[in-house]
Scaffold this active site. Structure first.
Site, mmCIF file in Angstrom:
data_model
loop_
_atom_site.group_PDB
_atom_site.id
_atom_site.type_symbol
_atom_site.label_atom_id
_atom_site.label_comp_id
_atom_site.label_asym_id
_atom_site.label_seq_id
_atom_site.Cartn_x
_atom_site.Cartn_y
_atom_site.Cartn_z
ATOM 1 N N LYS A 165 0.814 -1.221 0.000
ATOM 2 C CA LYS A 165 0.000 0.000 0.000
ATOM 3 C C LYS A 165 0.845 1.266 0.000
ATOM 4 C CE LYS A 165 -4.442 -1.828 1.050
ATOM 5 N NZ LYS A 165 -5.498 -2.155 1.989
ATOM 6 N N ARG A 189 -3.275 -10.093 4.758
ATOM 7 C CA ARG A 189 -3.626 -10.274 3.342
ATOM 8 C C ARG A 189 -2.497 -9.692 2.499
ATOM 9 N NH1 ARG A 189 -5.694 -7.034 -0.589
ATOM 10 N NH2 ARG A 189 -7.237 -7.889 -2.020
HETATM 11 N N1 PMM Z 1 -7.576 -3.744 0.377
HETATM 12 C C1 PMM Z 1 -7.726 -3.957 -0.945
HETATM 13 C C2 PMM Z 1 -8.597 -4.953 -1.419
HETATM 14 N N2 PMM Z 1 -9.279 -5.724 -0.546
HETATM 15 N N3 PMM Z 1 -9.809 -6.325 1.658
HETATM 16 C C3 PMM Z 1 -9.683 -6.123 2.961
HETATM 17 N N4 PMM Z 1 -10.366 -6.896 3.823
HETATM 18 N N5 PMM Z 1 -8.867 -5.155 3.471
HETATM 19 C C4 PMM Z 1 -8.158 -4.333 2.663
HETATM 20 O O1 PMM Z 1 -7.453 -3.441 3.181
HETATM 21 C C5 PMM Z 1 -8.268 -4.516 1.260
HETATM 22 C C6 PMM Z 1 -9.126 -5.529 0.786
HETATM 23 C C7 PMM Z 1 -6.981 -3.118 -1.925
HETATM 24 O O2 PMM Z 1 -5.753 -3.687 -2.164
HETATM 25 P P1 PMM Z 1 -5.284 -4.379 -3.554
HETATM 26 O O3 PMM Z 1 -5.988 -3.626 -4.658
HETATM 27 O O4 PMM Z 1 -3.832 -4.128 -3.505
HETATM 28 O O5 PMM Z 1 -5.631 -5.818 -3.518
#
Ligand code: PMM
Length: 288
Positions: A226, A267
């Protein structure tokens, strides 16, 4: 609170890991799997998910819609076409799959295709059918802190006390989710790093994971690649942050910190280093 009491690492209906779990990310979006037709996309996404498991992911989060600031929403049919076959393919290989969606229809069909939990960055706010669908299925539900979307991007967050406000707003969402019939032992909370938050907010939240754990639910931390990590690595405010793909070591450092603090899962896009990080955190915990 003692160091241990805030930890909730068991979710009804899912494997209980004896350490922080690793959730690998499979984004089935055109920018992730750029060339080839849809069959190739599906096949490549399933292979990517299996590779993440081979590298140490305990579960795989499949999403078909980017939630990054500036991203436009994909339509429902397209999201279904991207997500459901990948969920089915991974679940049929015995992978524990979570579906990353704000749409009840996608959650419903993904659960029917074998998904084990639903990860909704809007915490049930984007689609009024989401909570009933998840409640009916008896599936675990990730409730992320979210303040909505503006045209093309995240609503900019204004906070006087980011930790208290995020905790209070998450608490309110958890109450709504409970009222909607999702069982308390099936709820995960997530501070939503980067969503309506700047780098400073993200860091303050990471420094106070105990306050989020005090909500009494398993905690998911999703820091992977991020912007705030880019800012930290850049050092000076005027310096250019390294690109997302060069933030994996920093991500693994956050994984170790989150695991040590008692997170249920982290994650991440790149699994291997985080799989090592959570194992080291577990070993240190075991030596206490
Ligand atoms: N961030 C992204 C996508 N899904 N889900 C949860 N639970 N928490 C998050 O902070 C989150 C998420 C965005 O990140 P990406 O586009 O890099 O996958």
């Amino acid at each position: 609170m003692s160091k241990q009491t805030g930890r909730r690492r068991h979710l009804a209906g899912l494997t209980a890991w004896d350490r922080c779990a690793v959730m690998g990310v499979v984004n089935v979006t055109p920018d992730s799997f750029s060339d080839g037709g849809r069959f190739f996309d599906t096949t490549a996404a399933i292979k990517h998910g299996l590779d993440l498991v081979a590298e140490g992911a305990d579960l795989v989060d499949v999403g078909g819609e980017s939630t990054r600031p500036g991203a436009t929403r994909v339509d429902e049919d397209e999201e279904l076409r991207r997500v459901v076959p990948v969920v089915r393919g991974l679940a049929s290989e015995g992978v524990t799959v979570s579906v990353d969606t704000m749409r009840a229809s996608v959650a419903e069909q993904a659960l029917a295709a074998g998904a084990a939990l639903v990860n909704d960055v809007s915490g049930g706010l984007a689609d009024p059918r989401m909570i009933p669908v998840v409640a009916d299925a008896g599936a675990p539900f990730v409730v992320m802190h979210w303040r909505g979307l503006l045209e093309g991007g995240n609503v900019r967050g204004t906070y006087t006390d980011v930790v208290t406000e995020v905790v209070d707003e998450l608490h309110a969402r958890v109450e709504a989710v409970l009222d909607g019939g999702i069982a308390p032992d099936r709820i995960v909370v997530d501070p939503g790093l980067g969503f309506s938050k700047d780098a400073e907010h993200d860091l303050v939240l990471l420094a106070h994971l105990d306050r989020l754990l005090a909500l009494g639910h398993p905690l998911l931390v999703a820091a992977s690649r991020k912007r705030f990590l880019g800012r930290v690595l850049a050092g000076r405010p005027e310096a250019t942050p390294p690109p997302a793909r060069e933030r994996d070591a920093a991500t693994a450092a956050v994984s170790a910190l989150a695991a040590h603090a008692g997170a249920w899962a982290v994650r991440v896009h790149q699994v291997r280093a985080t799989a090592d990080a959570v194992r080291v955190a577990r070993a240190v915990e075991g030596a206490r």
